[in-house]
Design a protein around this motif. Structure first.
Motif, PDB file in Angstrom:
ATOM      1  N   GLU A   1      -8.591  -0.602  -6.123  1.00  0.00           N
ATOM      2  CA  GLU A   1      -8.367  -0.150  -5.087  1.00  0.00           C
ATOM      3  C   GLU A   1      -7.124  -0.950  -4.215  1.00  0.00           C
TER       4      GLU A   1
ATOM      5  N   LEU B   1      -3.694   0.461  -3.346  1.00  0.00           N
ATOM      6  CA  LEU B   1      -3.169   0.374  -1.941  1.00  0.00           C
ATOM      7  C   LEU B   1      -1.777  -0.674  -1.836  1.00  0.00           C
TER       8      LEU B   1
ATOM      9  N   SER C   1       0.859   1.727  -2.896  1.00  0.00           N
ATOM     10  CA  SER C   1       1.197   2.674  -1.931  1.00  0.00           C
ATOM     11  C   SER C   1       1.883   2.367  -0.694  1.00  0.00           C
TER      12      SER C   1
ATOM     13  N   ASP D   1       0.575   2.922   3.810  1.00  0.00           N
ATOM     14  CA  ASP D   1      -0.445   1.610   4.008  1.00  0.00           C
ATOM     15  C   ASP D   1      -1.717   2.159   4.231  1.00  0.00           C
ATOM     16  N   ILE D   2      -2.687   1.098   4.454  1.00  0.00           N
ATOM     17  CA  ILE D   2      -3.873   1.281   4.764  1.00  0.00           C
ATOM     18  C   ILE D   2      -4.237   2.199   5.942  1.00  0.00           C
TER      19      ILE D   2
ATOM     20  N   TYR E   1     -10.685   4.106   4.791  1.00  0.00           N
ATOM     21  CA  TYR E   1     -10.801   2.772   5.117  1.00  0.00           C
ATOM     22  C   TYR E   1     -11.043   2.643   6.542  1.00  0.00           C
TER      23      TYR E   1
END
Length: 250
Positions: free
Chosen positions: A157, A161, A164, A170-171, A177
């Motif tokens: 993950e 991420l 990505s 992003d997150i 999340y």
């Protein structure tokens, strides 16, 4: 055109203008006080299209009314003409509201030491379905929700991420999340007022922001969004926090 006809046309246009202004005021309240509260409207530029649509709405309708109104027309003819005008106005207003709704902020995500403003346009349906909690599966229609982010622990993950993020996602755009912030979590990242005054002193164009800062002291945090950055002010005492379109990274 005789005097009485001109007077009737002006009266009809004035009534139309008042009705248009009332409708514009109601929609403006929704946009500027619910979807884009405070300075978020300036920071996110989501309302620029709406201002243009409102301008057309308020000016075009009464102007068309000035042209087509004639007291000698039959009632059916006036209904037909005004029906067309109203349809055009509502279509323009609906399009403007749709554009603004797509760019409205729905989440303000605290990531490490700054806030990330996420708009409806940036969230995919697939990612919403994978949200960490049912509360985060839907986007808000009554102003942005404040949440915190939890970095993934799984190595795959983390790798996914990272790639990505390199692609621009992003997150903060992944509701899986998200979590509710714990008490005092955001406060630990607060920056001092002295640091902000130092940033303002280094940029002459920011000098006017001094008048918008609390007199009794404050803390602040950076706020990032898809158009750049701003700040969030936390006044000392019981005053509510608010946003300013001051880029602390420039």
């Amino acid at each position: 055109m005789n005097f009485y006809l001109a007077k009737a046309k002006i009266k009809a246009a004035a009534v139309h203008a008042i009705a248009s202004l009332i409708l514009a005021g109601i929609c403006g309240g929704l946009v500027f006080y619910v979807w884009f509260p405070g300075q978020l409207s300036n920071m996110l530029r989501g309302t620029e299209m709406y201002w243009l649509v409102l301008l057309v709405e308020v000016i075009l309708g009464p102007c068309m009314s000035l042209v087509i109104y004639n007291p000698s027309k039959s009632l059916a003819g006036l209904f037909r003409d005004y029906g067309v005008i109203v349809c055009v106005q509502f279509a323009a207003l609906g399009y403007g509201l749709y554009v603004v709704a797509q760019s409205r902020p729905v989440y303000v995500v605290f990531v490490k030491d700054a806030f990330e403003v996420v708009t409806s346009l940036e969230l995919d349906k697939k990612d919403l379905d994978e949200a960490s909690s049912p509360e985060f599966e839907k986007v808000s229609w009554i102003g942005p929700k404040e949440v915190c982010s939890e970095s993934p622990q799984d190595s795959k993950e983390k790798s996914d991420l990272l790639f990505s993020a390199l692609e621009g996602r992003d997150i903060q755009v992944f509701p899986k999340y998200y979590r509710f912030c714990s008490e005092g979590e955001v406060n630990k990242a607060f920056l001092s007022s002295e640091r902000l005054y130092s940033i303002i002193a280094q940029n002459v164009s920011y000098d006017h922001f001094k008048k918008q800062l609390p007199v009794g002291g404050f803390y602040w945090l950076p706020v990032k969004h898809r158009f750049g950055a701003g700040i969030r002010i936390y006044p000392l005492g019981n005053m509510e926090s608010y946003y300013l379109p001051l880029d602390p990274y420039s």
